[in-house]
Design a protein around this motif. Structure first.
Motif, PDB file in Angstrom:
ATOM      1  N   ASP A  90     -10.248  -9.931  25.342  1.00 22.19           N
ATOM      2  CA  ASP A  90      -8.971 -10.550  25.302  1.00 22.19           C
ATOM      3  C   ASP A  90      -9.412 -12.226  24.292  1.00 22.19           C
ATOM      4  N   VAL A  91      -8.140 -10.893  22.827  1.00 21.64           N
ATOM      5  CA  VAL A  91      -8.702 -11.697  21.509  1.00 21.64           C
ATOM      6  C   VAL A  91      -7.149 -12.399  21.786  1.00 21.64           C
ATOM      7  N   VAL A  92      -7.522 -13.925  21.519  1.00 20.43           N
ATOM      8  CA  VAL A  92      -6.573 -14.733  21.363  1.00 20.43           C
ATOM      9  C   VAL A  92      -6.414 -15.652  19.410  1.00 20.43           C
ATOM     10  N   SER A  93      -4.744 -15.113  19.208  1.00 17.79           N
ATOM     11  CA  SER A  93      -4.370 -14.981  18.026  1.00 17.79           C
ATOM     12  C   SER A  93      -4.086 -16.626  17.726  1.00 17.79           C
ATOM     13  N   PRO A  94      -3.775 -16.937  16.364  1.00 19.23           N
ATOM     14  CA  PRO A  94      -3.820 -17.653  16.004  1.00 19.23           C
ATOM     15  C   PRO A  94      -2.621 -18.035  15.822  1.00 19.23           C
ATOM     16  N   VAL A 143      -2.351 -13.311  23.232  1.00 20.82           N
ATOM     17  CA  VAL A 143      -3.973 -12.975  23.215  1.00 20.82           C
ATOM     18  C   VAL A 143      -3.384 -11.515  23.276  1.00 20.82           C
ATOM     19  N   ALA A 144      -4.047 -11.049  22.405  1.00 17.82           N
ATOM     20  CA  ALA A 144      -4.255  -9.142  22.616  1.00 17.82           C
ATOM     21  C   ALA A 144      -6.044  -8.743  23.392  1.00 17.82           C
ATOM     22  N   THR A 145      -5.223  -8.143  24.495  1.00 17.99           N
ATOM     23  CA  THR A 145      -6.211  -7.334  24.867  1.00 17.99           C
ATOM     24  C   THR A 145      -6.796  -6.329  24.494  1.00 17.99           C
ATOM     25  N   LEU A 179     -12.876  -1.439  15.419  1.00 16.21           N
ATOM     26  CA  LEU A 179     -11.603  -2.162  15.377  1.00 16.21           C
ATOM     27  C   LEU A 179     -11.491  -3.703  14.723  1.00 16.21           C
ATOM     28  N   LEU A 180     -12.404  -4.394  15.215  1.00 14.55           N
ATOM     29  CA  LEU A 180     -12.536  -5.277  14.734  1.00 14.55           C
ATOM     30  C   LEU A 180     -12.671  -6.132  14.100  1.00 14.55           C
ATOM     31  N   LYS A 181     -13.185  -4.757  13.328  1.00 15.70           N
ATOM     32  CA  LYS A 181     -13.254  -4.712  11.233  1.00 15.70           C
ATOM     33  C   LYS A 181     -12.531  -4.693  10.384  1.00 15.70           C
ATOM     34  N   THR A 182     -11.729  -4.079  11.090  1.00 21.07           N
ATOM     35  CA  THR A 182     -10.400  -3.690  10.314  1.00 21.07           C
ATOM     36  C   THR A 182      -9.392  -4.625   9.325  1.00 21.07           C
ATOM     37  N   GLU A 183      -8.984  -4.193   8.902  1.00 23.63           N
ATOM     38  CA  GLU A 183      -7.963  -5.554   8.297  1.00 23.63           C
ATOM     39  C   GLU A 183      -6.783  -5.819   8.322  1.00 23.63           C
ATOM     40  N   SER A 184      -6.536  -4.593   9.749  1.00 20.36           N
ATOM     41  CA  SER A 184      -5.372  -4.677  10.078  1.00 20.36           C
ATOM     42  C   SER A 184      -5.264  -5.607  11.045  1.00 20.36           C
ATOM     43  N   LEU A 185      -6.737  -6.475  11.924  1.00 20.07           N
ATOM     44  CA  LEU A 185      -6.938  -6.765  12.803  1.00 20.07           C
ATOM     45  C   LEU A 185      -7.479  -8.365  11.965  1.00 20.07           C
ATOM     46  N   GLU A 186      -7.454  -8.708  10.844  1.00 19.76           N
ATOM     47  CA  GLU A 186      -7.654  -9.792  10.459  1.00 19.76           C
ATOM     48  C   GLU A 186      -6.898 -11.493  10.829  1.00 19.76           C
ATOM     49  N   LYS A 187      -5.112 -10.577  11.345  1.00 26.51           N
ATOM     50  CA  LYS A 187      -4.203 -11.934  11.613  1.00 26.51           C
ATOM     51  C   LYS A 187      -4.826 -12.620  12.822  1.00 26.51           C
ATOM     52  N   LEU A 188      -6.248 -11.708  13.292  1.00 20.76           N
ATOM     53  CA  LEU A 188      -6.505 -12.419  14.666  1.00 20.76           C
ATOM     54  C   LEU A 188      -7.518 -13.652  15.287  1.00 20.76           C
ATOM     55  N   LYS A 189      -7.902 -13.741  13.667  1.00 17.29           N
ATOM     56  CA  LYS A 189      -8.957 -14.369  13.223  1.00 17.29           C
ATOM     57  C   LYS A 189      -7.843 -15.500  12.962  1.00 17.29           C
ATOM     58  N   PHE A 190      -9.190 -16.670  13.449  1.00 15.36           N
ATOM     59  CA  PHE A 190      -8.923 -18.367  13.240  1.00 15.36           C
ATOM     60  C   PHE A 190     -10.383 -18.464  12.729  1.00 15.36           C
ATOM     61  N   GLU A 191      -9.599 -19.455  11.609  1.00 12.58           N
ATOM     62  CA  GLU A 191     -10.433 -20.094  10.440  1.00 12.58           C
ATOM     63  C   GLU A 191     -10.338 -21.316  10.496  1.00 12.58           C
ATOM     64  N   GLN A 233     -11.484 -15.682  18.645  1.00 18.82           N
ATOM     65  CA  GLN A 233     -11.111 -16.240  19.421  1.00 18.82           C
ATOM     66  C   GLN A 233     -11.401 -15.650  20.572  1.00 18.82           C
ATOM     67  N   PHE A 234     -11.988 -15.541  21.911  1.00 17.31           N
ATOM     68  CA  PHE A 234     -11.600 -14.937  22.719  1.00 17.31           C
ATOM     69  C   PHE A 234     -11.388 -15.735  24.442  1.00 17.31           C
ATOM     70  N   LEU A 235     -11.415 -15.004  24.496  1.00 21.91           N
ATOM     71  CA  LEU A 235     -10.108 -15.766  26.337  1.00 21.91           C
ATOM     72  C   LEU A 235     -11.541 -14.567  27.582  1.00 21.91           C
ATOM     73  N   GLY A 236     -12.189 -15.885  27.463  1.00 23.10           N
ATOM     74  CA  GLY A 236     -13.359 -14.632  28.375  1.00 23.10           C
ATOM     75  C   GLY A 236     -14.586 -13.947  27.647  1.00 23.10           C
TER      76      GLY A 236
END
Length: 548
Positions: free
Chosen positions: A329-333, A382-384, A436-448, A457-460
């Protein structure tokens, strides 16, 4: 405190995952089938039919509709009709099915396997097709090749089409599902197969039993394609056992009917006419359970429970399997649009990867340290992302408890990852999620962070930092395993039933549901279960027409 909060959030995610299309009411559903639905208390204590179907679920409803074209059919269903559970009729209320307290009358019955993994069973007319996420995709080719059935593929195609023309829809991809789709392709899960109901290696979007307004059209609506005057559906009815007789064939017992009880505790007996059949379609838990309760099973097990033995078959209740689900579970900013699964990535190793998204309005100071300076109400997006794989080699068993009552769920053990090959396949699937977590498309899910460094950031639980380390990945798989609700087995083809789904050693008795599967078909089994219900009904009608 943190553990309780985490459990709350995870439950809330599950609910919101299914709320993405909750704009519709149930007013546009076709409830014509309700003309044939009766509370079991209103039915005769004894009656006769051409066919008796135990379980009006995902496979049972299309089977019933097909047989009713020519013959009288009784369906005995332990749950109630969908109108009794308005929340199942739209995506907006579906999450409540899995979250509400189980009082014995809910549409989803909870159980926990002996592995300690929570699970659910459908307990409603329409079965699990009325409580699932709606994803509709056909079986993979290996399912047909290894099922033990001599399929007539032209009839298979017609059966699928019959279902799809009635209750399957193509919806536009949500924003997050489009992002996830791009991420799969960027992670090498190709080719791009666009939209298709077929099972193809690569990335695709598929059909849904939710329409464009979020109305659910489960297997129950297939009853409308039958002849309703030939159909009687008894709800809130529990089949206690199958009735057998040896009068027709001294060397082999014949099923002649069933005994069931209504909600007032009264006992009913329903019998079949000559050339008719009793067909179990009670699911991977209910069908083997009923065979055991009726005296078909292992001598030692039945003898220990003082159940009279009708026919010995040590395979009943064995070879139970479940597709293990693992994920993150990935928390999105930033806010994500809520979405149910519309896209799937199918790898060449037959790992299946899907994702959902949800927004979690929640007020709590400094949750998990994600926002160290925040004390204001929060909305966590959250993206699961989850994976499962086809055909686990690890299997377990189903056994009756000492009470040996149909209303008491049997003990079930799936033995997740008891075979090393399954653990290896989980590791491959989770490594692909790592890709998948290394792809450009999921960059928007990263926190700074304050120093400009970016990260997820992960939930769990999060994936191990060293994903090339087998031991760490295996530990992750074992510690995070849960169910995809695609369990199967217990009445396998070749072990308990033959290639026409007839129960070995008996006459006039079949099993038509997921308990006959040695592998869950495709990414999600509901499409194939509905097809098999229709397919088997057509084959039975063909048998009755054939000259002797």
């Amino acid at each position: 405190m943190a553990e309780a909060l985490l459990l709350f959030l995870l439950s809330y995610i599950l609910q919101l995952q299914l709320e993405v299309l909750g704009l519709a009411t149930s007013s546009n559903h076709d409830f014509s089938y309700m003309k044939s639905v009766y509370n079991a208390t209103d039915l005769p204590l004894e009656d006769v039919y051409d066919y008796i179907i135990v379980g009006g679920g995902t496979a049972g409803c299309p089977l019933v509709a097909t047989l009713s074209r020519k013959y009288s059919v009784l369906v005995v269903e332990r749950g109630s009709a969908p109108v009794s559970y308005p929340q199942v009729l739209s995506a907006g209320g579906s999450g409540a099915n899995l979250l509400q307290e189980d009082d014995g009358k809910t549409p989803a019955q909870r159980f926990v396997s002996e592995d300690g993994v929570p699970n659910v069973r459908g307990r409603i007319l329409g079965g699990s097709s009325m409580i699932n996420g709606g994803f509709f995709s056909r079986a993979h080719d290996q399912f047909y090749n290894q099922s033990g059935i001599d399929w007539e593929m032209d009839v298979v195609e017609k059966a699928y089409k019959w279902v799809e023309d009635s209750i399957v829809f193509r919806s536009n991809l949500s924003s997050f599902q489009s992002i996830f789709r791009k991420a799969l392709l960027q992670a090498g899960v190709g080719p791009d197969n666009g939209f298709t109901l077929q099972h193809l290696v690569g990335t695709k979007s598929s059909g849904s039993t939710f329409d464009e307004l979020g109305r659910r059209h489960g297997a129950v609506e297939l009853l409308n394609r039958g002849v309703l005057k030939n159909l009687r559906v008894a709800v809130e009815a529990y089949v206690e056992k199958i009735i057998f007789s040896s009068s027709n064939n001294a060397s082999r017992l014949s099923a002649t009917g069933v005994v069931y009880t209504d909600s007032k505790g009264r006992t009913h007996r329903a019998y079949i006419r000559d050339k008719g059949e009793v067909i179990l379609s009670a699911g991977a838990i209910g069908s083997p359970q009923l065979l055991l309760l009726s005296g078909i099973g292992s001598v030692d097990h039945l003898f220990s429970l003082r159940i009279p033995i009708v026919h010995t078959n040590p395979h009943v209740g064995n070879f139970m399997a479940d597709n293990p689900r693992n994920g993150i579970d990935v928390v999105s900013p930033s806010a994500l649009d809520p979405s149910i699964g519309q896209v799937v990535g199918i790898t060449s190793d037959f790992n299946y990867i899907q994702a959902v998204s949800a927004n979690l309005p929640f007020s709590f100071p400094q949750p998990f340290g994600l926002f160290p300076n925040s004390t204001s109400p929060l909305q966590l997006s959250v993206a699961t992302i989850v994976e499962k794989f086809s055909g686990p080699k690890s299997t377990g068993s189903l056994r009756l408890l000492s009470s040996a009552e149909v209303k008491v769920s049997p003990a079930v053990r799936f033995n997740y990852f008891s075979e090393a090959v399954d653990l290896g396949r989980c590791v491959k699937g989770m490594r692909k999620i790592g890709d998948l977590l290394k792809t450009e498309s999921l960059e928007k899910l990263k926190f700074e962070d304050l120093e400009g460094a970016e990260g997820f950031q992960f939930l769990g639980p999060s994936l191990p930092k060293n994903q090339s380390d087998d031991a760490s990945m295996e530990t992750f798989c074992r510690s995070t395993v849960t169910s995809y609700w695609h369990y199967h087995g217990g009445c396998l083809v070749g072990k308990v039933v033959d290639g026409d789904y007839r129960v070995k050693g008996t006459n006039s008795l079949r099993v038509v549901d997921g308990s006959t599967f040695n592998a869950s078909p495709g990414t999600n089994p509901q499409a194939t279960l509905m097809m098999i219900g229709r397919y088997t009904g057509l084959k039975i009608l063909q048998e009755r027409r054939a000259p002797k």
